[in-house]
Design an enzyme around this catalytic site. Structure first.
Site, PDB file in Angstrom:
ATOM      1  N   SER A   1       0.834  -1.184   0.000  1.00 14.79           N
ATOM      2  CA  SER A   1       0.000   0.000   0.000  1.00 14.79           C
ATOM      3  C   SER A   1       0.885   1.257   0.000  1.00 14.79           C
ATOM      4  CB  SER A   1      -0.938  -0.069   1.211  1.00 14.79           C
ATOM      5  OG  SER A   1      -2.161   0.536   0.962  1.00 14.79           O
TER       6      SER A   1
ATOM      7  N   HIS B   1      -7.744  -5.336  -1.251  1.00 15.76           N
ATOM      8  CA  HIS B   1      -6.569  -4.474  -1.171  1.00 15.76           C
ATOM      9  C   HIS B   1      -5.331  -5.319  -0.998  1.00 15.76           C
ATOM     10  CE1 HIS B   1      -4.295  -0.912  -0.651  1.00 15.76           C
ATOM     11  NE2 HIS B   1      -4.179  -0.957   0.652  1.00 15.76           N
TER      12      HIS B   1
ATOM     13  N   ASP C   1      -8.371  -3.807  -6.771  1.00 17.16           N
ATOM     14  CA  ASP C   1      -7.958  -3.101  -5.555  1.00 17.16           C
ATOM     15  C   ASP C   1      -8.698  -1.770  -5.441  1.00 17.16           C
ATOM     16  OD1 ASP C   1      -6.472  -1.612  -3.557  1.00 17.16           O
ATOM     17  OD2 ASP C   1      -4.848  -3.056  -3.851  1.00 17.16           O
TER      18      ASP C   1
END
Length: 514
Positions: free
Chosen positions: A235, A483, A453
């Site tokens: 991320s 995610h 995502d």
């Protein structure tokens, strides 16, 4: 508000529910102000120009201690404190402590340390790594698993910008203001939050950038005794990894970037990306329940719009506001496994009970049953507002509202207004428009993008691979949901990533795992 609407690029977001939820060109200059070329002039494995008090420090590893927000992990985990310069332009000056955690390799043929960052910015690696470790048990056979709380986060000079009562009171602020009075309240709350951060952080507030943390990482690499940086960034951690590779290309070992932040996106571009990403995930969720995505989105938008003036009651006596409802909808979109929770919560809300959506929002906002809030959102704002130079005005936001709403009538208005409120009247200026991640001369870096995502849409992975440079960025695509990709149920992804991190074997360019 409990936290601004900007939804974190944080790998642990979905886990909160299951357990209980930018180098590119830029119109503003691109390269971070003060960005150095220290690494490109430095031999691999060295830290020329740094005082030996930093580079030769010995870490005092010992039993990890619990905190009010996180219990102590089991005895296999060790913790220590690394000293790093407060101001990297003055490395011999005042230092700060960075909290580290590790579990030593439990197999043979140790490769070195594998450093993890789980995103945010603002996520605690010390709290997050022990729970994530079972997913990477294969990697632990050959690596010491290591993570840390970046500067300004949790045990590393963590900052709390306002108290629990102030946070709860601010939940009543409308994050999509419709009147001049609501707009004044929205911007006034942002100003007050920034002042609280300034009072709490002091001098640290100007030294928590992604660039500062990337330099911390290279010091960490040397003190841990590694000639090369082996890194697992998820991320926001992918942006951090890209910045590290740009600053220290010759120190790159095996870098894995999963759930990739688009390095070419500025503040507005990032908000547009997330608007598309969450709407795409919402469409996929609606399809999975047999609903027409367009009709289902309209119904959810109607629910959200009704809450603007008529919040729903909940079992706790608190009200489910429009802002909290949207946050509650966002959380289960981080993980396909959580979609049934969204179905249940939306059904209850349509029947006039906001309890379940409020619980989801509280999970994302780190609010426990006693009314205590965590601080990762405080650190997130502290770091990102130092990084980002762009400061959209309310007028600019109003001009963009229609385009954001066309992308998503559910998420668009919130993310559009977030661009104006997130860093409004911030006490320190931002450093760059977009981060520099070009890394000529670096070893190959594996970039993993997930087509479903929501928080870091797939397009960012391709842009990251391109901007890292020829023969550096290698893209692996997973046609999945949620995610992140590694550990999400794809044997193809997990096997490919393990081969890279354990053997240095890259997949063929543009490999797709379906």
């Amino acid at each position: 508000m409990a936290r601004s609407i900007r939804w974190a690029a944080l790998a642990a977001a979905a886990a909160l529910l299951l357990s209980g939820c930018d180098g590119g060109s830029s119109p503003e200059g691109g390269k971070p102000e003060g960005s150095d070329t220290h690494a490109s002039a430095t031999a691999p494995g060295t830290a020329a120009g740094l005082p030996s008090a930093l580079t030769a420090q010995k870490l005092d590893w010992g039993r990890c201690k619990g905190t009010a927000d996180s219990p102590a992990p089991s005895g296999e985990w060790q913790c220590a404190t690394l000293r790093a310069p407060l101001d990297w332009s003055r490395p011999a000056g005042r230092t700060i402590g960075l909290a580290l955690i590790r579990a030593k390799a439990d197999g043979g043929d140790r490769i070195g340390s594998l450093l993890f960052n789980f995103g945010g910015p603002g996520g605690s690696g010390v709290a997050g790594l022990p729970s994530y470790a079972p997913l990477v048990s294969r990697l632990r056979e050959h690596y010491d698993l290591v993570s840390w709380d970046p500067r300004g986060v949790a045990a590393s000079e963590g900052v709390r910008c306002r108290g629990d009562r102030e946070i709860e009171a601010a939940e009543a602020v409308d994050a999509t203001p419709d009147t001049p009075a609501e707009e004044r309240a929205f911007l006034g709350d942002a100003t007050a939050f920034g002042k609280g951060c300034r009072q709490a952080a002091g001098e640290l507030m100007a030294h928590v950038s992604t660039t500062d943390t990337a330099r911390d990482m290279d010091l960490m690499r040397q003190v841990l005794g590694d000639a090369k940086m082996h890194y697992f960034g998820i991320s926001y951690g992918t942006e951090l990894g890209g910045v590290y590779a740009h600053l220290f290309p010759r120190n790159v070992g095996r870098l894995l970037l999963d759930a990739v932040v688009d390095p070419s996106a500025d503040t507005v571009g990032h908000a547009e990306n997330q608007t598309r990403g969450f709407q795409r995930a919402l469409d996929d969720y609606l399809k999975s329940t047999g609903q027409d995505p367009e009709q289902g989105t309209r119904e959810i938008a109607d629910l959200v719009n009704r809450l603007d003036t008529r919040p729903l009651p909940t079992a706790s006596g608190r009200k489910l506001t429009q802002t909290l409802a949207v946050t509650g909808i966002v959380l289960p979109l981080y993980s396909k496994q959580s979609w049934p929770n969204l179905t249940s919560a939306l059904g209850s809300a349509e029947r006039g009970d906001g309890t379940e959506l409020l619980a989801l929002a509280d999970g994302y906002n780190e609010r426990d049953v006693s009314g205590h809030y965590g601080t990762s959102s405080h650190s997130q704002r502290l770091i990102s507002c130092l990084d980002e130079k762009q400061r959209p005005t309310s007028r600019q936001t109003r001009q963009r509202l229609a385009s954001f709403t066309r992308i998503s009538p559910v998420f668009g208005p919130f993310l559009a207004w977030d661009t104006a409120g997130w860093c409004h009247d911030w006490p320190v200026p931002g450093q760059y428009g977009t981060p520099q991640v070009s890394a000529p001369g670096a070893a190959p870096i594996l970039v993993v993008g997930n087509t479903g995502d929501p928080a870091t849409p797939y397009e960012g992975a391709r842009r990251m691979a391109d901007e890292l440079g020829k023969n550096v960025g290698t893209l692996l695509t997973w046609k999945g949901e949620g995610h992140g990709a590694y550990g999400s149920g794809s044997d193809c992804v997990d096997t490919t990533v393990n081969a890279y991190l354990l053997k240095g074997t890259l997949p063929k360019p543009d490999t797709v795992c379906s």
